[in-house]
Scaffold this motif. Structure first.
Motif, PDB file in Angstrom:
ATOM      1  N   SER A  75       0.846  -1.187   0.000  1.00 41.43           N
ATOM      2  CA  SER A  75       0.000   0.000   0.000  1.00 41.43           C
ATOM      3  C   SER A  75       0.883   1.240   0.000  1.00 41.43           C
ATOM      4  CB  SER A  75      -0.920   0.001   1.214  1.00 41.43           C
ATOM      5  OG  SER A  75      -1.612   1.225   1.331  1.00 41.43           O
ATOM      6  N   ASP A  76       2.007   1.145   0.735  1.00 43.22           N
ATOM      7  CA  ASP A  76       3.007   2.213   0.753  1.00 43.22           C
ATOM      8  C   ASP A  76       4.337   1.576   1.113  1.00 43.22           C
ATOM      9  OD1 ASP A  76       4.022   4.754   0.474  1.00 43.22           O
ATOM     10  OD2 ASP A  76       3.400   5.445   2.460  1.00 43.22           O
ATOM     11  N   ILE A  77       5.419   2.295   0.817  1.00 46.39           N
ATOM     12  CA  ILE A  77       6.750   1.733   0.993  1.00 46.39           C
ATOM     13  C   ILE A  77       7.721   2.826   1.382  1.00 46.39           C
ATOM     14  CG2 ILE A  77       7.370   2.011  -1.447  1.00 46.39           C
ATOM     15  CD1 ILE A  77       8.780  -0.746  -1.171  1.00 46.39           C
ATOM     16  N   CYS A  78       8.767   2.468   2.126  1.00 48.34           N
ATOM     17  CA  CYS A  78       9.841   3.409   2.451  1.00 48.34           C
ATOM     18  C   CYS A  78      11.152   2.639   2.553  1.00 48.34           C
ATOM     19  CB  CYS A  78       9.553   4.186   3.733  1.00 48.34           C
ATOM     20  SG  CYS A  78       9.639   3.201   5.251  1.00 48.34           S
ATOM     21  N   LEU A 113      18.556   1.982   9.036  1.00 50.32           N
ATOM     22  CA  LEU A 113      18.246   0.595   9.332  1.00 50.32           C
ATOM     23  C   LEU A 113      18.670  -0.346   8.217  1.00 50.32           C
ATOM     24  CD1 LEU A 113      14.705   1.092  10.919  1.00 50.32           C
ATOM     25  CD2 LEU A 113      16.853   0.616  12.112  1.00 50.32           C
ATOM     26  N   ASN A 114      19.127   0.209   7.101  1.00 50.57           N
ATOM     27  CA  ASN A 114      19.611  -0.593   5.976  1.00 50.57           C
ATOM     28  C   ASN A 114      18.549  -1.596   5.516  1.00 50.57           C
ATOM     29  OD1 ASN A 114      21.607  -1.022   4.106  1.00 50.57           O
ATOM     30  ND2 ASN A 114      22.762  -2.465   5.344  1.00 50.57           N
ATOM     31  N   ALA A 115      17.312  -1.117   5.392  1.00 49.03           N
ATOM     32  CA  ALA A 115      16.212  -2.010   5.075  1.00 49.03           C
ATOM     33  C   ALA A 115      15.122  -1.272   4.306  1.00 49.03           C
ATOM     34  CB  ALA A 115      15.632  -2.622   6.350  1.00 49.03           C
ATOM     35  N   VAL A 116      14.284  -2.063   3.616  1.00 52.47           N
ATOM     36  CA  VAL A 116      13.108  -1.562   2.922  1.00 52.47           C
ATOM     37  C   VAL A 116      11.886  -2.042   3.699  1.00 52.47           C
ATOM     38  CG1 VAL A 116      11.882  -1.458   0.710  1.00 52.47           C
ATOM     39  CG2 VAL A 116      14.366  -1.791   0.744  1.00 52.47           C
ATOM     40  N   PHE A 117      10.907  -1.153   3.903  1.00 51.96           N
ATOM     41  CA  PHE A 117       9.705  -1.487   4.651  1.00 51.96           C
ATOM     42  C   PHE A 117       8.476  -1.244   3.779  1.00 51.96           C
ATOM     43  CE2 PHE A 117      12.919  -0.457   7.726  1.00 51.96           C
ATOM     44  CZ  PHE A 117      12.725  -1.347   8.772  1.00 51.96           C
ATOM     45  N   PHE A 161       6.009  -5.199   6.696  1.00 52.91           N
ATOM     46  CA  PHE A 161       7.038  -6.154   6.306  1.00 52.91           C
ATOM     47  C   PHE A 161       8.351  -5.408   6.102  1.00 52.91           C
ATOM     48  CE2 PHE A 161       2.984  -7.785   4.927  1.00 52.91           C
ATOM     49  CZ  PHE A 161       3.045  -9.167   5.023  1.00 52.91           C
ATOM     50  N   TYR A 162       9.457  -6.147   6.159  1.00 52.35           N
ATOM     51  CA  TYR A 162      10.743  -5.544   5.842  1.00 52.35           C
ATOM     52  C   TYR A 162      11.599  -6.554   5.073  1.00 52.35           C
ATOM     53  CZ  TYR A 162      13.851  -8.182   8.947  1.00 52.35           C
ATOM     54  OH  TYR A 162      14.590  -9.171   9.523  1.00 52.35           O
ATOM     55  N   THR A 163      12.568  -6.039   4.344  1.00 52.56           N
ATOM     56  CA  THR A 163      13.605  -6.866   3.749  1.00 52.56           C
ATOM     57  C   THR A 163      14.931  -6.145   3.919  1.00 52.56           C
ATOM     58  OG1 THR A 163      14.380  -8.004   1.754  1.00 52.56           O
ATOM     59  CG2 THR A 163      13.273  -5.903   1.426  1.00 52.56           C
ATOM     60  N   ASP A 164      15.949  -6.884   4.332  1.00 50.40           N
ATOM     61  CA  ASP A 164      17.270  -6.302   4.536  1.00 50.40           C
ATOM     62  C   ASP A 164      17.856  -5.897   3.190  1.00 50.40           C
ATOM     63  OD1 ASP A 164      20.258  -6.180   4.936  1.00 50.40           O
ATOM     64  OD2 ASP A 164      19.641  -6.659   6.981  1.00 50.40           O
ATOM     65  N   PHE A 165      18.348  -4.660   3.111  1.00 50.18           N
ATOM     66  CA  PHE A 165      18.845  -4.142   1.841  1.00 50.18           C
ATOM     67  C   PHE A 165      20.017  -4.980   1.320  1.00 50.18           C
ATOM     68  CE2 PHE A 165      18.121  -0.283  -0.674  1.00 50.18           C
ATOM     69  CZ  PHE A 165      19.130  -0.408  -1.608  1.00 50.18           C
ATOM     70  N   ARG A 166      20.808  -5.517   2.238  1.00 51.49           N
ATOM     71  CA  ARG A 166      21.997  -6.269   1.832  1.00 51.49           C
ATOM     72  C   ARG A 166      21.667  -7.594   1.172  1.00 51.49           C
ATOM     73  NH1 ARG A 166      24.341  -5.731   7.780  1.00 51.49           N
ATOM     74  NH2 ARG A 166      22.112  -6.132   8.077  1.00 51.49           N
ATOM     75  N   SER A 167      20.445  -8.072   1.318  1.00 48.24           N
ATOM     76  CA  SER A 167      20.059  -9.355   0.738  1.00 48.24           C
ATOM     77  C   SER A 167      19.354  -9.209  -0.610  1.00 48.24           C
ATOM     78  CB  SER A 167      19.151 -10.111   1.709  1.00 48.24           C
ATOM     79  OG  SER A 167      17.927  -9.405   1.887  1.00 48.24           O
ATOM     80  N   LEU A 168      19.162  -7.976  -1.078  1.00 47.29           N
ATOM     81  CA  LEU A 168      18.404  -7.776  -2.318  1.00 47.29           C
ATOM     82  C   LEU A 168      19.104  -8.370  -3.537  1.00 47.29           C
ATOM     83  CD1 LEU A 168      16.963  -4.142  -1.949  1.00 47.29           C
ATOM     84  CD2 LEU A 168      15.810  -6.330  -1.611  1.00 47.29           C
ATOM     85  N   LYS A 221      -0.078   4.583   5.375  1.00 48.33           N
ATOM     86  CA  LYS A 221       1.148   5.292   5.011  1.00 48.33           C
ATOM     87  C   LYS A 221       2.297   4.793   5.883  1.00 48.33           C
ATOM     88  CE  LYS A 221      -0.923   7.956   2.061  1.00 48.33           C
ATOM     89  NZ  LYS A 221      -0.649   7.820   0.606  1.00 48.33           N
ATOM     90  N   ILE A 222       3.485   4.746   5.291  1.00 44.36           N
ATOM     91  CA  ILE A 222       4.663   4.333   6.042  1.00 44.36           C
ATOM     92  C   ILE A 222       5.827   5.246   5.695  1.00 44.36           C
ATOM     93  CG2 ILE A 222       5.413   2.584   4.343  1.00 44.36           C
ATOM     94  CD1 ILE A 222       6.236   0.860   6.803  1.00 44.36           C
ATOM     95  N   GLU A 223       6.504   5.761   6.719  1.00 42.67           N
ATOM     96  CA  GLU A 223       7.663   6.643   6.538  1.00 42.67           C
ATOM     97  C   GLU A 223       8.695   6.298   7.611  1.00 42.67           C
ATOM     98  OE1 GLU A 223       8.288   8.661   4.158  1.00 42.67           O
ATOM     99  OE2 GLU A 223       6.336   8.911   3.202  1.00 42.67           O
ATOM    100  N   ASN A 224       9.946   6.566   7.315  1.00 41.36           N
ATOM    101  CA  ASN A 224      10.992   6.348   8.304  1.00 41.36           C
ATOM    102  C   ASN A 224      11.643   7.672   8.673  1.00 41.36           C
ATOM    103  OD1 ASN A 224      12.304   5.929   5.458  1.00 41.36           O
ATOM    104  ND2 ASN A 224      14.011   6.466   6.797  1.00 41.36           N
ATOM    105  N   HIS A 225      12.120   7.741   9.889  1.00 40.19           N
ATOM    106  CA  HIS A 225      12.863   8.917  10.356  1.00 40.19           C
ATOM    107  C   HIS A 225      13.869   8.441  11.388  1.00 40.19           C
ATOM    108  CE1 HIS A 225      13.478  13.224  11.003  1.00 40.19           C
ATOM    109  NE2 HIS A 225      13.654  12.917  12.270  1.00 40.19           N
ATOM    110  N   GLY A 226      15.143   8.703  11.137  1.00 37.69           N
ATOM    111  CA  GLY A 226      16.175   8.221  12.034  1.00 37.69           C
ATOM    112  C   GLY A 226      16.210   6.710  12.058  1.00 37.69           C
TER     113      GLY A 226
END
Length: 463
Positions: free
Chosen positions: A316-319, A324-328, A338-345, A375-380
């Motif tokens: 529905s939304d993504i950040c 955190l080195n990740a996609v949510f 959900f999340y996926t570690d960026f290093r495993s892409l 909605k999903i957003e990251n900060h820090g």
């Protein structure tokens, strides 16, 4: 026997006495020069004539404390912010005051509470929100854009040429990029004068007009997702952020037949500074459900470095979080995070599912899309996700990383995240949240059918 030399007498040439409104203050030249070379206080530090300033001594004591320690004293909460701002402008200290009151590092995610609201003129609800790092705010509502300065005490509204503004990006406190899904061109707006500084267009092979689907930026580039008015082509254009000259074009698709993947324009653009990539995501709702794609572009080569094709519980939304080195994502069907570690892409293929659910893995009931509009957003180091009228806060619980046989970090190890609900009981619930944004040490929230912006900040701050 060794004779001790007497200590030299302390000199007072470094001590400065200033009479402010009849009250004497003593400080040092070094303290006064912290105000900057063009400030009144730096000038007073160098003069030997009568140092008298006809201003309020109480406010001067607060600003002098700011110069001495780099922070405002606790008593500042008892004073009117607008008066303090005016005093800081008189002495040339507004930039220091801005940094003290709105420094992004001071945002305490776990202490955020709804503190106030900013009303908007007219009957239109906010459609897009754009912020600057130190807290100035631009909000589009209908064909208008209302701007607030960093202190949120000054407001101005301009009327744009758009029937409605769907995408908004703050380039500076006084300049914004704006676009619409039903009006051609990306406009660079002077928010002080309400004028169009420049219009950027993209033309496909048929030379039809192009509408804006998303805007993003890095420190150097401006990214714009265009779709032709006939919806038969789309592209992501990269511009130099300073000159606004085109740099390159990526993701150009000319659509023929039923090529669904190519027909999906990017509706969210985010810069991933750690890897120097642009994240572009978009989705499409059809008879078979919601499908989409997430692509990470290298603008230097114009190639896709990583790609995620979404078919099962599309976002529905993504950040994407650098820290955190990740996609949510929020699943549109389940409403789960959900999340996926960026290093495993790099190991992801069309048949693999890289997503790890952070929630309860609820099953979809009666085909209802539980995550629609979330909605999903990251900060820090935190991730914020709206669920209806509430906000979830996800933070990683650091347990220590596992090591492989060669001593490197094991990327397959599942990471632990904890969920918290935001705000006090009276802050929770209400109309569905439509925008989440962060600027300075504040979070900004808008809701469906409400003509206001909510200000969320830590209760420890004075203002």
């Amino acid at each position: 026997m060794q004779c001790l030399k007497p200590e030299p007498e302390l000199t007072t040439t470094n001590v400065v006495t200033i009479n402010v409104g009849g009250e004497n203050f003593q400080t040092t030249k070094q303290t006064l020069t912290q105000a900057g070379p063009n400030s009144l206080l730096s000038q007073l530090a160098e003069t030997t004539s009568d140092r008298f300033v006809d201003r309020d001594p109480v406010y001067f004591s607060i600003l002098l404390s700011l110069l001495r320690t780099g922070a405002l004293p606790s008593k500042v909460k008892d004073f009117d912010l607008r008066d303090l701002i005016e005093e800081s402008r008189y002495y040339g200290l507004e930039s220091l005051l801005t940094n003290s009151l709105t420094n992004p590092s001071q945002l305490d995610a776990f202490a955020l509470q709804k503190s106030s609201i900013l009303p908007l003129n007219g009957r239109d609800s906010p459609s897009a929100v754009a912020t600057t790092p130190f807290g100035s705010l631009h909000v589009s509502h209908g064909s208008k854009i209302t701007s607030f300065d960093w202190s949120l005490t000054r407001k101005s509204t301009i009327l744009t040429q758009f029937p409605a503004v769907d995408s908004l990006l703050a380039i500076s406190p006084d300049t914004a990029a704006a676009g619409a899904t039903d009006f051609s061109g990306l406009q660079i707006l002077d928010l002080q004068n309400g004028s169009v500084k420049q219009t950027l267009n993209w033309e496909n092979a048929t030379r039809s007009g192009s509408t804006v689907q998303a805007i993003g930026s890095s420190g150097e580039f401006l990214f714009t997702s265009f779709e032709s008015s006939r919806r038969n082509s789309n592209s992501i254009m990269v511009y130099d952020l300073n000159t606004l000259n085109p740099v390159t074009e990526i993701g150009h698709n000319e659509i023929f037949g039923a090529d669904i993947d190519s027909a999906i324009p990017a509706t969210k653009l985010r810069w991933v500074s750690r890897y120097g990539l642009v994240m572009a995501s978009g989705s499409h709702s059809g008879l078979s459900g919601v499908s989409g794609n997430i692509r990470f572009w290298d603008i230097r080569s114009g190639n896709v470095v990583f790609e995620l094709k979404e078919k099962i519980d599309c976002f529905s939304d993504i950040c994407v979080s650098d820290n955190l080195n990740a996609v949510f994502k929020v699943g549109v069907n389940s409403g789960e995070v959900f999340y996926t570690d960026f290093r495993s892409l790099s190991s992801v293929n069309d048949n693999s599912n890289p997503w790890i659910c952070l929630g309860d893995k609820r099953k979809v009931i009666n085909g209802k899309k539980e995550g629609f509009g979330c909605k999903i957003e990251n900060h820090g180091n935190q991730v914020f996700c709206s669920k209806g009228g509430d906000i979830e806060l996800w933070s990683e619980v650091v347990m220590g990383s596992a090591k492989t046989s060669n001593g490197s970090e094991d990327q397959s190890t599942k990471r632990d995240f904890k969920k918290n609900m935001m705000g006090r009981v009276k802050d929770m619930g209400g109309s569905r949240i439509t925008n989440l944004a962060f600027g300075g040490n504040k979070m900004f929230v808008t809701r469906k059918d409400q003509q206001v912006i909510e200000i969320w900040q830590g209760s420890a701050r004075g203002f």
